[in-house]
Design a protein around this motif. Structure first.
Motif, PDB file in Angstrom:
ATOM      1  N   LEU A 108       0.821  -1.205   0.000  1.00 35.85           N
ATOM      2  CA  LEU A 108       0.000   0.000   0.000  1.00 35.85           C
ATOM      3  C   LEU A 108       0.859   1.261   0.000  1.00 35.85           C
ATOM      4  O   LEU A 108       0.609   2.197  -0.764  1.00 35.85           O
ATOM      5  N   SER A 109       1.889   1.293   0.839  1.00 40.65           N
ATOM      6  CA  SER A 109       2.742   2.490   0.889  1.00 40.65           C
ATOM      7  C   SER A 109       3.499   2.667  -0.432  1.00 40.65           C
ATOM      8  O   SER A 109       3.665   3.798  -0.905  1.00 40.65           O
ATOM      9  N   LYS A 110       3.934   1.579  -1.043  1.00 42.30           N
ATOM     10  CA  LYS A 110       4.606   1.670  -2.340  1.00 42.30           C
ATOM     11  C   LYS A 110       3.644   2.206  -3.407  1.00 42.30           C
ATOM     12  O   LYS A 110       4.000   3.077  -4.197  1.00 42.30           O
ATOM     13  N   PHE A 111       2.412   1.711  -3.384  1.00 37.86           N
ATOM     14  CA  PHE A 111       1.410   2.188  -4.329  1.00 37.86           C
ATOM     15  C   PHE A 111       1.152   3.683  -4.153  1.00 37.86           C
ATOM     16  O   PHE A 111       1.094   4.447  -5.107  1.00 37.86           O
ATOM     17  N   LEU A 112       0.972   4.116  -2.899  1.00 36.62           N
ATOM     18  CA  LEU A 112       0.708   5.526  -2.632  1.00 36.62           C
ATOM     19  C   LEU A 112       1.867   6.408  -3.083  1.00 36.62           C
ATOM     20  O   LEU A 112       1.659   7.483  -3.655  1.00 36.62           O
ATOM     21  N   LYS A 113       3.085   5.964  -2.834  1.00 37.87           N
ATOM     22  CA  LYS A 113       4.266   6.736  -3.241  1.00 37.87           C
ATOM     23  C   LYS A 113       4.325   6.855  -4.765  1.00 37.87           C
ATOM     24  O   LYS A 113       4.519   7.942  -5.303  1.00 37.87           O
ATOM     25  N   GLU A 114       4.141   5.736  -5.466  1.00 37.91           N
ATOM     26  CA  GLU A 114       4.196   5.760  -6.930  1.00 37.91           C
ATOM     27  C   GLU A 114       3.062   6.591  -7.519  1.00 37.91           C
ATOM     28  O   GLU A 114       3.273   7.346  -8.467  1.00 37.91           O
ATOM     29  N   SER A 115       1.877   6.489  -6.951  1.00 38.14           N
ATOM     30  CA  SER A 115       0.765   7.254  -7.494  1.00 38.14           C
ATOM     31  C   SER A 115       0.957   8.748  -7.252  1.00 38.14           C
ATOM     32  O   SER A 115       0.612   9.574  -8.098  1.00 38.14           O
ATOM     33  N   GLU A 116       1.532   9.117  -6.117  1.00 37.20           N
ATOM     34  CA  GLU A 116       1.813  10.531  -5.844  1.00 37.20           C
ATOM     35  C   GLU A 116       2.864  11.065  -6.832  1.00 37.20           C
ATOM     36  O   GLU A 116       2.724  12.175  -7.350  1.00 37.20           O
ATOM     37  N   GLU A 117       3.882  10.252  -7.106  1.00 38.89           N
ATOM     38  CA  GLU A 117       4.906  10.668  -8.088  1.00 38.89           C
ATOM     39  C   GLU A 117       4.287  10.836  -9.477  1.00 38.89           C
ATOM     40  O   GLU A 117       4.570  11.809 -10.182  1.00 38.89           O
ATOM     41  N   ARG A 118       3.452   9.919  -9.872  1.00 36.42           N
ATOM     42  CA  ARG A 118       2.791  10.016 -11.177  1.00 36.42           C
ATOM     43  C   ARG A 118       1.889  11.243 -11.242  1.00 36.42           C
ATOM     44  O   ARG A 118       1.814  11.922 -12.252  1.00 36.42           O
ATOM     45  N   PHE A 119       1.194  11.510 -10.143  1.00 38.58           N
ATOM     46  CA  PHE A 119       0.310  12.661 -10.103  1.00 38.58           C
ATOM     47  C   PHE A 119       1.116  13.954 -10.248  1.00 38.58           C
ATOM     48  O   PHE A 119       0.720  14.873 -10.977  1.00 38.58           O
ATOM     49  N   GLN A 120       2.243  14.034  -9.556  1.00 38.87           N
ATOM     50  CA  GLN A 120       3.094  15.227  -9.655  1.00 38.87           C
ATOM     51  C   GLN A 120       3.630  15.396 -11.085  1.00 38.87           C
ATOM     52  O   GLN A 120       3.663  16.512 -11.607  1.00 38.87           O
ATOM     53  N   HIS A 125       3.382  18.307 -16.208  1.00 35.70           N
ATOM     54  CA  HIS A 125       3.173  18.234 -17.650  1.00 35.70           C
ATOM     55  C   HIS A 125       2.018  19.131 -18.074  1.00 35.70           C
ATOM     56  O   HIS A 125       2.100  19.846 -19.062  1.00 35.70           O
ATOM     57  N   GLN A 126       0.925  19.109 -17.295  1.00 36.35           N
ATOM     58  CA  GLN A 126      -0.231  19.942 -17.630  1.00 36.35           C
ATOM     59  C   GLN A 126       0.095  21.417 -17.458  1.00 36.35           C
ATOM     60  O   GLN A 126      -0.319  22.245 -18.263  1.00 36.35           O
ATOM     61  N   ASP A 127       0.857  21.770 -16.412  1.00 35.46           N
ATOM     62  CA  ASP A 127       1.246  23.169 -16.212  1.00 35.46           C
ATOM     63  C   ASP A 127       2.120  23.646 -17.363  1.00 35.46           C
ATOM     64  O   ASP A 127       1.924  24.734 -17.899  1.00 35.46           O
ATOM     65  N   PHE A 128       3.083  22.812 -17.760  1.00 36.96           N
ATOM     66  CA  PHE A 128       3.988  23.170 -18.851  1.00 36.96           C
ATOM     67  C   PHE A 128       3.210  23.312 -20.157  1.00 36.96           C
ATOM     68  O   PHE A 128       3.384  24.266 -20.898  1.00 36.96           O
ATOM     69  N   LYS A 129       2.335  22.385 -20.411  1.00 34.20           N
ATOM     70  CA  LYS A 129       1.524  22.403 -21.625  1.00 34.20           C
ATOM     71  C   LYS A 129       0.603  23.616 -21.633  1.00 34.20           C
ATOM     72  O   LYS A 129       0.416  24.265 -22.660  1.00 34.20           O
ATOM     73  N   GLY A 130       0.029  23.951 -20.488  1.00 32.40           N
ATOM     74  CA  GLY A 130      -0.862  25.102 -20.377  1.00 32.40           C
ATOM     75  C   GLY A 130      -0.139  26.406 -20.640  1.00 32.40           C
ATOM     76  O   GLY A 130      -0.642  27.292 -21.333  1.00 32.40           O
ATOM     77  N   ARG A 131       1.083  26.555 -20.131  1.00 27.73           N
ATOM     78  CA  ARG A 131       1.860  27.782 -20.367  1.00 27.73           C
ATOM     79  C   ARG A 131       2.254  27.897 -21.829  1.00 27.73           C
ATOM     80  O   ARG A 131       2.240  28.977 -22.383  1.00 27.73           O
TER      81      ARG A 131
END
Length: 140
Positions: A108-120, A125-131
């Motif tokens: 569970l902790s590994k999943f949460l860490k990986e999902s947080e990294e993917r979210f960041q 990517h969205q911020d860069f694309k938006g600018r």
């Protein structure tokens, strides 16, 4: 012979429509709906049946008005066992015998860490694309 639900008997196709086939059984006519002709999808019933074909049918129901519902599919399909399938959970469980409780928390902790990294990464990517789009729209 009296027709009862569950009886399997022989019949003759007397008429074919786009929604099914009328089959004569014991001097009475019943309907085999197109969905009860074959195990697979039937688009055109005439690819499976023609008038005067001799078929084996199962009586699904006989209502109070004398309407007879028939099935070719259920007459030819052997009845499946109603016994439930037994599963050996110990054989299928790769982590069988590990009851220290740490495995689930680690996963569970590994999943949460990986999902947080993917979210960041996604957010960056969205911020860069938006600018980039704003600059392009101003220069046009």
């Amino acid at each position: 012979m009296s027709l009862k639900a569950g009886t399997i008997t022989d019949g003759v196709v007397v008429n074919i429509t786009k929604f099914g086939a009328f089959v004569e059984v014991d001097g009475k006519t019943g309907l085999v709906h197109i969905s009860e002709v074959a195990d697979n999808y039937v688009k055109d019933i005439r690819e499976h049946l023609k008038e005067q074909d001799k078929v084996k049918v199962k009586v699904l129901s006989v209502d109070d008005n004398g309407k007879i519902s028939l099935s070719i599919k259920q007459a030819s399909t052997p009845k499946k066992s109603s016994r439930p399938v037994e599963i050996d959970w110990k054989k299928n469980n790769k982590n069988a015998g590990k009851n220290n409780g740490g495995d689930f928390e680690d996963i569970l902790s590994k999943f949460l860490k990986e999902s947080e990294e993917r979210f960041q990464d996604l957010k960056k990517h969205q911020d860069f694309k938006g600018r980039g789009n704003k600059k392009n729209s101003l220069t046009r």
